[in-house]
Scaffold this active site. Structure first.
Site, PDB file in Angstrom:
ATOM      1  N   TYR A 258      14.232  -2.073  -3.450  1.00 12.63           N
ATOM      2  CA  TYR A 258      13.303  -2.241  -4.567  1.00 12.63           C
ATOM      3  C   TYR A 258      12.010  -1.441  -4.483  1.00 12.63           C
ATOM      4  O   TYR A 258      11.594  -0.819  -5.464  1.00 12.63           O
ATOM      5  CB  TYR A 258      12.959  -3.731  -4.715  1.00 12.63           C
ATOM      6  CG  TYR A 258      11.834  -4.002  -5.683  1.00 12.63           C
ATOM      7  CD1 TYR A 258      12.005  -3.759  -7.049  1.00 12.63           C
ATOM      8  CD2 TYR A 258      10.595  -4.472  -5.245  1.00 12.63           C
ATOM      9  CE1 TYR A 258      10.970  -3.980  -7.945  1.00 12.63           C
ATOM     10  CE2 TYR A 258       9.558  -4.697  -6.143  1.00 12.63           C
ATOM     11  CZ  TYR A 258       9.749  -4.450  -7.485  1.00 12.63           C
ATOM     12  OH  TYR A 258       8.735  -4.664  -8.367  1.00 12.63           O
TER      13      TYR A 258
ATOM     14  N   CYS B 105       0.811  -1.212   0.000  1.00 18.02           N
ATOM     15  CA  CYS B 105       0.000   0.000   0.000  1.00 18.02           C
ATOM     16  C   CYS B 105       0.843   1.261   0.000  1.00 18.02           C
ATOM     17  O   CYS B 105       1.990   1.265   0.419  1.00 18.02           O
ATOM     18  CB  CYS B 105      -0.897   0.058   1.233  1.00 18.02           C
ATOM     19  SG  CYS B 105      -2.019  -1.324   1.339  1.00 18.02           S
TER      20      CYS B 105
ATOM     21  N   ASN C 105      -0.849   1.208   5.678  1.00 22.52           N
ATOM     22  CA  ASN C 105       0.184   0.447   4.974  1.00 22.52           C
ATOM     23  C   ASN C 105       0.867  -0.430   6.015  1.00 22.52           C
ATOM     24  O   ASN C 105       1.440   0.089   6.967  1.00 22.52           O
ATOM     25  CB  ASN C 105       1.194   1.427   4.347  1.00 22.52           C
ATOM     26  CG  ASN C 105       2.393   0.741   3.697  1.00 22.52           C
ATOM     27  OD1 ASN C 105       3.449   1.338   3.565  1.00 22.52           O
ATOM     28  ND2 ASN C 105       2.247  -0.501   3.285  1.00 22.52           N
ATOM     29  N   GLY C 106       0.786  -1.739   5.841  1.00 21.67           N
ATOM     30  CA  GLY C 106       1.429  -2.646   6.783  1.00 21.67           C
ATOM     31  C   GLY C 106       0.611  -3.905   6.970  1.00 21.67           C
ATOM     32  O   GLY C 106      -0.336  -4.163   6.223  1.00 21.67           O
TER      33      GLY C 106
ATOM     34  N   GLY D 101       0.766   0.243  -5.122  1.00 23.25           N
ATOM     35  CA  GLY D 101      -0.489  -0.506  -5.127  1.00 23.25           C
ATOM     36  C   GLY D 101      -1.308  -0.132  -6.337  1.00 23.25           C
ATOM     37  O   GLY D 101      -1.541   1.054  -6.572  1.00 23.25           O
TER      38      GLY D 101
END
Ligand code: SF4
Length: 465
Positions: A254, A13, A114-115, A39
Site C-alpha cells: 500500500y 515520512c 523516516n521511521g 506525508g
C-alpha cells in the site's frame, strides 16, 4: 467539522537528499513533491553552501510551504535534504517539522528521518539527565544529541556511536556543510534508494522522486549501510548486522507508489502479483472485478488477469478532498464515504462484483463501500483483500493503531464479513503474500503475524505525537 474517511495505515515520512547539484534545493522540492503521499502535514528543506545550513519548513503540503517566493532563493548551495511528515496524533506542530537543524561543537547538522526509534523515551531521559535541551518532542532529534554527546573523535565514529544506541526503524538523511549522509537501520524496515544525477548523487525513500528530476536509479541502500557523500566521492560503511533483514512488506502492499522501486523491487510488479495470488487462493464466481481506488487498483488488475474476469472502473474517487474533509454546518452523521467515493451505476448495476482493496483496518469504510455498491444495484459483493488480516500494531514507522482499533485483532474473518455486509470476504494468506517478492524471508510481517523482528520495549509509547 473534520471527518477522516481514509481507513488506512499511513506511512509517516518521506526523505530526500542530493549532493553536488547547482539546483539542489529546487530538485529537493520536486523530490518532495513526488513523495507527497508519504506525508502531508509538514514539509521542509535544508541546504548548504559549504559553510552554513539554511532551513525552510512549515505545516502543509509541499507546494504551500514553498509558495513564498522568498523561500527557494534563501536555500542556496549544491547539497540539500528534504522531508515530508505525516502525523495523526495532533502534534503536527511546526516544532516537529523536519529537517531538524542543530548547531553543536560538531558544527551545523540537519537531519530528516523516516521511521520510529522504539527506545526513544529511555535515550531522551538519559540525554536530558546529561544536560541535553531538546527543541522538539520528536524521536528524530535524539540522533543529533547522541552525536553531540559522543566521545568518539572522527565524524564517522561519532555517527556510528550514535546509531548503535538506536533501536527500531530509521532511514535517515543527514546534512553537514561538508557532506550528505544516508543511513538505513540494520533491519532495513523503511526503504531508501540511491541514484545518480549528471553531477552527483541522490537518495530518496522511493524512486518516483528520482524520475521527477531525471536521476537514474542505482540500487537500494543496504540494511545497516552508511553512505557518506562529499567532495571526495561516495563511501559505504556497515553497521553491525541485525538478526535478519525485515523490510516492510506493506510498502509493496500500500504505502509506496506503484511507479517506484523499493527494496530493489518494482512496486507495480509486486502489487499485481498480490492480485494474481489472491485470485488463485480466492477465486470467485462473479461478473466483474473493481478496485477501491486508488489503493486497490493495481492488485485488482492482477486479480482480473489471473481470474479472467473483466476489470471495470466501478468506483470513482474525488481526488480533491485530501485525507480529511472539512464540512462546516453539517451533521457529522450525514457525512459518509460518499464524499470520497461514488459507484458507477451503469457498471455495477445488476452485476456480481469482486471488490479488491489492499487492507482493512477498522472496517468502517469498507462497510460503507459495500452498502454503496448495493444501493447502486450490485447484486453480490465479494471482497478480496491483498494483505492478510492486520491483527497487530506496527512500531516501525507507521501511524500506529491500538489493537482495539484493528478489527481483525478481535474478530474472525466471518465476523468481519458480516460486519461489512459482503457476500464473501477472503484475505490473501501470509505465504502467498511472501511469494510475490524475491525473498520473502527478508520481509517484516509483524502486523499480520505478531512476530516482531526488533524488540519493542514494554509499555512502548511513541513520543512526538
Ligand atoms: Fe510494515 Fe507491518 Fe512490519 Fe510495520 S509491522 S514494518 S507495517 S510489515
Amino acid at each position: 467539522m473534520q471527518c477522516d474517511f481514509d481507513d488506512h495505515w499511513h506511512e509517516e515520512c518521506g526523505v530526500f537528499g542530493i549532493y553536488s547539484d547547482v539546483e539542489a534545493a529546487e530538485k529537493t522540492y520536486l523530490g518532495l513533491y513526488a513523495l507527497q503521499h508519504r506525508g502531508q502535514e509538514s514539509a521542509g528543506i535544508a541546504s548548504t553552501d559549504g559553510k552554513t545550513i539554511a532551513l525552510k519548513k512549515g505545516l502543509g503540503l509541499v507546494w504551500s510551504v514553498f509558495a513564498d517566493p522568498q523561500a527557494m532563493p534563501r536555500l542556496q548551495g549544491n547539497a540539500a535534504i528534504g522531508h515530508n511528515r505525516y502525523s495523526t496524533r495532533g502534534a503536527s506542530d511546526i516544532v516537529n517539522a523536519q529537517p531538524i537543524c542543530i548547531e553543536s561543537h560538531l558544527g551545523m547538522m540537519a537531519l530528516a528521518h523516516n521511521g520510529t526509534i522504539t527506545n526513544a523515551s529511555e535515550l531522551r531521559s538519559s540525554l536530558q539527565a546529561r544536560g541535553a535541551i531538546f527543541q522538539t518532542t520528536s524521536d528524530s532529534e535524539i540522533v543529533l544529541h547522541l552525536m553531540a554527546h559522543s566521545r568518539e573523535q572522527s565524524f564517522l565514529d561519532i555517527l556510528r556511536d550514535a546509531l548503535e544506541q538506536l533501536q527500531g526503524a530509521y532511514s535517515f538523511v543527514l546534512l553537514t556543510p561538508e557532506r550528505l549522509i544516508a543511513v538505513r537501520d540494520p533491519f532495513g524496515f523503511r526503504p531508501l534508494s540511491l541514484g545518480s544525477t549528471e553531477t552527483g548523487h541522490v537518495v530518496a525513500s522511493e524512486t518516483c522522486a528520482f524520475d521527477i528530476i531525471g536521476a537514474e536509479y542505482i540500487r537500494s541502500v543496504e540494511p545497516g549501510e552508511i553512505l557518506e557523500i562529499d567532495a571526495q566521492g561516495m563511501r559505504s560503511y556497515q553497521l553491525s548486522p541485525a538478526g535478519r533483514q525485515s523490510a516492510c512488506i506493506f510498502e509493496h502492499i500500500y504505502f509506496a507508489r506503484p511507479d517506484s522501486f523499493v527494496f530493489g523491487e518494482k512496486v507495480d510488479k509486486v502489487r499485481r502479483l498480490l492480485g494474481r495470488e489472491l485470485a488463485r487462493e480466492a477465486p470467485c464466481d462473479a461478473d466483474i472485478v473493481i478496485a477501491v481506488p486508488d489503493s486497490g487498483n493495481t492488485a485488482a488488475l492482477g486479480y482480473a488477469r489471473e481470474s479472467g474476469l473483466r476489470y471495470e472502473i466501478g468506483l470513482i474517487r474525488n481526488h480533491y478532498i485530501g485525507r480529511t474533509f472539512i464540512a462546516p454546518h453539517q451533521d457529522k452523521r450525514k457525512l459518509d464515504v460518499r464524499v470520497k467515493l461514488n459507484p458507477v451505476r451503469g457498471v455495477v448495476g445488476g452485476k456480481r462484483v469482486v471488490l479488491i482493496d489492499d487492507s482493512i483496518v477498522r472496517g468502517t469504510t469498507m462497510r460503507q463501500i459495500v452498502q454503496l455498491l448495493r444501493s447502486k444495484g450490485a447484486v453480490e459483493v465479494h471482497v478480496r483483500i491483498s494483505s492478510p488480516p492486520i491483527g497487530h500494531p506496527c512500531y516501525y514507522g507507521i501511524d500506529i493503531s491500538e489493537k482495539a482499533e484493528l478489527i481483525a485483532n478481535s474478530r474472525s474473518t466471518e465476523h468481519i464479513r458480516e460486519y461489512i455486509g459482503a457476500d464473501s470476504l477472503v484475505y490473501i494468506s501470509t505465504d502467498a503474500m511472501l511469494r510475490t517478492v524475491e525473498d520473502g524471508s527478508t520481509y517484516c510481517t509483524a502486523c499480520f503475524t505478531g512476530n516482531y523482528p526488533a524488540a519493542v520495549p514494554a509499555g512502548f509509547k511513541k513520543i512526538g505525537f
